[in-house]
Design a protein around this motif. Sequence first.
Motif, PDB file in Angstrom:
ATOM      1  N   ASP A  50       0.833  -1.207   0.000  1.00  0.00           N
ATOM      2  CA  ASP A  50       0.000   0.000   0.000  1.00  0.00           C
ATOM      3  C   ASP A  50       0.865   1.253   0.000  1.00  0.00           C
ATOM      4  OD1 ASP A  50      -2.298  -1.517   0.005  1.00  0.00           O
ATOM      5  OD2 ASP A  50      -2.532  -1.444   2.189  1.00  0.00           O
ATOM      6  N   ARG A  51       1.929   1.219   0.776  1.00  0.00           N
ATOM      7  CA  ARG A  51       2.852   2.365   0.816  1.00  0.00           C
ATOM      8  C   ARG A  51       3.503   2.575  -0.549  1.00  0.00           C
ATOM      9  NH1 ARG A  51       6.189   5.180   4.639  1.00  0.00           N
ATOM     10  NH2 ARG A  51       8.195   5.722   3.717  1.00  0.00           N
ATOM     11  N   ASN A  52       3.922   1.484  -1.177  1.00  0.00           N
ATOM     12  CA  ASN A  52       4.561   1.585  -2.492  1.00  0.00           C
ATOM     13  C   ASN A  52       3.587   2.110  -3.541  1.00  0.00           C
ATOM     14  OD1 ASN A  52       6.926   0.615  -1.411  1.00  0.00           O
ATOM     15  ND2 ASN A  52       6.540  -1.499  -2.012  1.00  0.00           N
ATOM     16  N   ALA A  53       2.322   1.669  -3.471  1.00  0.00           N
ATOM     17  CA  ALA A  53       1.318   2.160  -4.417  1.00  0.00           C
ATOM     18  C   ALA A  53       1.105   3.658  -4.244  1.00  0.00           C
ATOM     19  CB  ALA A  53       0.001   1.405  -4.222  1.00  0.00           C
ATOM     20  N   LEU A  54       1.037   4.095  -3.013  1.00  0.00           N
ATOM     21  CA  LEU A  54       0.831   5.520  -2.750  1.00  0.00           C
ATOM     22  C   LEU A  54       2.047   6.347  -3.185  1.00  0.00           C
ATOM     23  CD1 LEU A  54      -1.653   6.879  -1.718  1.00  0.00           C
ATOM     24  CD2 LEU A  54      -0.688   6.922   0.558  1.00  0.00           C
ATOM     25  N   LEU A  55       3.236   5.794  -3.008  1.00  0.00           N
ATOM     26  CA  LEU A  55       4.433   6.489  -3.489  1.00  0.00           C
ATOM     27  C   LEU A  55       4.445   6.565  -5.018  1.00  0.00           C
ATOM     28  CD1 LEU A  55       7.136   5.130  -1.022  1.00  0.00           C
ATOM     29  CD2 LEU A  55       6.318   7.490  -1.214  1.00  0.00           C
ATOM     30  N   GLY A  56       3.912   5.542  -5.673  1.00  0.00           N
ATOM     31  CA  GLY A  56       3.771   5.584  -7.134  1.00  0.00           C
ATOM     32  C   GLY A  56       2.826   6.684  -7.563  1.00  0.00           C
ATOM     33  N   ILE A  57       1.729   6.842  -6.830  1.00  0.00           N
ATOM     34  CA  ILE A  57       0.793   7.935  -7.109  1.00  0.00           C
ATOM     35  C   ILE A  57       1.486   9.269  -6.900  1.00  0.00           C
ATOM     36  CG2 ILE A  57      -1.318   9.072  -6.311  1.00  0.00           C
ATOM     37  CD1 ILE A  57      -2.405   6.227  -5.703  1.00  0.00           C
ATOM     38  N   SER A  58       2.275   9.364  -5.854  1.00  0.00           N
ATOM     39  CA  SER A  58       3.016  10.595  -5.574  1.00  0.00           C
ATOM     40  C   SER A  58       3.968  10.926  -6.721  1.00  0.00           C
ATOM     41  CB  SER A  58       3.800  10.452  -4.269  1.00  0.00           C
ATOM     42  OG  SER A  58       4.617  11.579  -4.059  1.00  0.00           O
ATOM     43  N   ASN A  59       4.627   9.913  -7.262  1.00  0.00           N
ATOM     44  CA  ASN A  59       5.531  10.146  -8.396  1.00  0.00           C
ATOM     45  C   ASN A  59       4.758  10.644  -9.620  1.00  0.00           C
ATOM     46  OD1 ASN A  59       7.825   9.486  -7.025  1.00  0.00           O
ATOM     47  ND2 ASN A  59       7.905   7.373  -7.757  1.00  0.00           N
ATOM     48  N   SER A  60       3.566  10.083  -9.857  1.00  0.00           N
ATOM     49  CA  SER A  60       2.747  10.534 -10.987  1.00  0.00           C
ATOM     50  C   SER A  60       2.318  11.981 -10.798  1.00  0.00           C
ATOM     51  CB  SER A  60       1.510   9.644 -11.138  1.00  0.00           C
ATOM     52  OG  SER A  60       1.896   8.329 -11.433  1.00  0.00           O
ATOM     53  N   VAL A  61       1.949  12.340  -9.580  1.00  0.00           N
ATOM     54  CA  VAL A  61       1.573  13.719  -9.287  1.00  0.00           C
ATOM     55  C   VAL A  61       2.765  14.640  -9.512  1.00  0.00           C
ATOM     56  CG1 VAL A  61       0.891  15.295  -7.423  1.00  0.00           C
ATOM     57  CG2 VAL A  61      -0.303  13.121  -7.704  1.00  0.00           C
ATOM     58  N   MET A  62       3.950  14.200  -9.068  1.00  0.00           N
ATOM     59  CA  MET A  62       5.148  15.014  -9.228  1.00  0.00           C
ATOM     60  C   MET A  62       5.459  15.229 -10.712  1.00  0.00           C
ATOM     61  SD  MET A  62       9.064  14.258  -7.994  1.00  0.00           S
ATOM     62  CE  MET A  62       9.142  12.854  -9.067  1.00  0.00           C
ATOM     63  N   LEU A  63       5.310  14.179 -11.534  1.00  0.00           N
ATOM     64  CA  LEU A  63       5.554  14.325 -12.969  1.00  0.00           C
ATOM     65  C   LEU A  63       4.543  15.280 -13.607  1.00  0.00           C
ATOM     66  CD1 LEU A  63       6.403  10.645 -13.939  1.00  0.00           C
ATOM     67  CD2 LEU A  63       7.965  12.599 -13.870  1.00  0.00           C
ATOM     68  N   ALA A  64       3.290  15.199 -13.179  1.00  0.00           N
ATOM     69  CA  ALA A  64       2.280  16.125 -13.691  1.00  0.00           C
ATOM     70  C   ALA A  64       2.605  17.552 -13.284  1.00  0.00           C
ATOM     71  CB  ALA A  64       0.896  15.723 -13.177  1.00  0.00           C
ATOM     72  N   GLU A  65       3.093  17.712 -12.069  1.00  0.00           N
ATOM     73  CA  GLU A  65       3.461  19.044 -11.573  1.00  0.00           C
ATOM     74  C   GLU A  65       4.642  19.615 -12.368  1.00  0.00           C
ATOM     75  OE1 GLU A  65       4.118  21.138  -7.198  1.00  0.00           O
ATOM     76  OE2 GLU A  65       4.045  18.954  -7.363  1.00  0.00           O
ATOM     77  N   ILE A  66       5.629  18.785 -12.646  1.00  0.00           N
ATOM     78  CA  ILE A  66       6.784  19.224 -13.434  1.00  0.00           C
ATOM     79  C   ILE A  66       6.340  19.626 -14.841  1.00  0.00           C
ATOM     80  CG2 ILE A  66       8.906  18.406 -14.557  1.00  0.00           C
ATOM     81  CD1 ILE A  66       9.391  16.708 -12.015  1.00  0.00           C
ATOM     82  N   THR A  67       5.448  18.810 -15.429  1.00  0.00           N
ATOM     83  CA  THR A  67       4.944  19.111 -16.769  1.00  0.00           C
ATOM     84  C   THR A  67       4.165  20.419 -16.776  1.00  0.00           C
ATOM     85  OG1 THR A  67       4.792  16.739 -17.212  1.00  0.00           O
ATOM     86  CG2 THR A  67       3.581  18.204 -18.692  1.00  0.00           C
ATOM     87  N   ALA A  68       3.304  20.605 -15.788  1.00  0.00           N
ATOM     88  CA  ALA A  68       2.519  21.841 -15.706  1.00  0.00           C
ATOM     89  C   ALA A  68       3.434  23.048 -15.510  1.00  0.00           C
ATOM     90  CB  ALA A  68       1.507  21.741 -14.569  1.00  0.00           C
ATOM     91  N   ASN A  69       4.479  22.898 -14.720  1.00  0.00           N
ATOM     92  CA  ASN A  69       5.448  23.995 -14.544  1.00  0.00           C
ATOM     93  C   ASN A  69       6.121  24.333 -15.867  1.00  0.00           C
ATOM     94  OD1 ASN A  69       5.680  25.204 -11.924  1.00  0.00           O
ATOM     95  ND2 ASN A  69       6.259  23.183 -11.163  1.00  0.00           N
ATOM     96  N   ARG A  70       6.453  23.309 -16.644  1.00  0.00           N
ATOM     97  CA  ARG A  70       7.091  23.535 -17.945  1.00  0.00           C
ATOM     98  C   ARG A  70       6.150  24.302 -18.875  1.00  0.00           C
ATOM     99  NH1 ARG A  70      11.391  24.620 -20.729  1.00  0.00           N
ATOM    100  NH2 ARG A  70      11.530  23.528 -22.689  1.00  0.00           N
ATOM    101  N   VAL A  71       4.861  23.932 -18.869  1.00  0.00           N
ATOM    102  CA  VAL A  71       3.883  24.643 -19.681  1.00  0.00           C
ATOM    103  C   VAL A  71       3.775  26.086 -19.210  1.00  0.00           C
ATOM    104  CG1 VAL A  71       1.425  24.794 -20.277  1.00  0.00           C
ATOM    105  CG2 VAL A  71       2.572  22.572 -20.281  1.00  0.00           C
ATOM    106  N   LEU A  72       3.734  26.278 -17.902  1.00  0.00           N
ATOM    107  CA  LEU A  72       3.631  27.635 -17.352  1.00  0.00           C
ATOM    108  C   LEU A  72       4.847  28.477 -17.745  1.00  0.00           C
ATOM    109  CD1 LEU A  72       1.704  29.325 -15.659  1.00  0.00           C
ATOM    110  CD2 LEU A  72       2.914  28.567 -13.625  1.00  0.00           C
TER     111      LEU A  72
END
Length: 120
Positions: free
Chosen positions: A91-113
Motif C-alpha cells: 500500500d505504501r509503495n502504491a501511494l508512493l507511485g501515485i506521488s511520483n505521478s503527481v510530481m511528474l504532472a506538476e513538473i509538466t505543468a510547470n514547464r507549460v507555465l
Amino acid sequence: MVKPSPNPPDTDPASPYESPDSKKLNEAAERALDYHFPSTADIKATPRTICTLFTVDPEATTETLMTYLLETLASVDVMVHQLVDHLQGGDRNALLGISNSVMLAEITANRVLDQIEPAT
C-alpha cells in the motif's frame, strides 16, 4: 490401455436450432446478451451530455488555470505524503507511485507555465 471414450468423442449431429423450443431459447439468450452487453455501436450512438455542475470560468486565462492546477497538484502531493507515513508494504509503495505521478504532472505543468508568454 483402453480409452473409455472414442477419439474424438461422439457428438449428436442434430443442430441445437432444429426444434422450436431451442430456437425460442436461443432468441431469448440473444435478447438477454444484447440487453446486458450492448454493442459498441449502441454505446457510441448515445449522445454525450455536458455536465455543468462544476464548470471552469471560460474567461480564465491559461496562466490562471495552470497556476490553479499546480496548486492542486501540490496539495494532492502533501496529502499523499501524509498518508504514506501511516502505511507499510504494498500500500505504501502504491501511494508512493501515485506521488511520483503527481510530481511528474506538476513538473509538466510547470514547464507549460514557463512557456506561456505573458499577455502584454
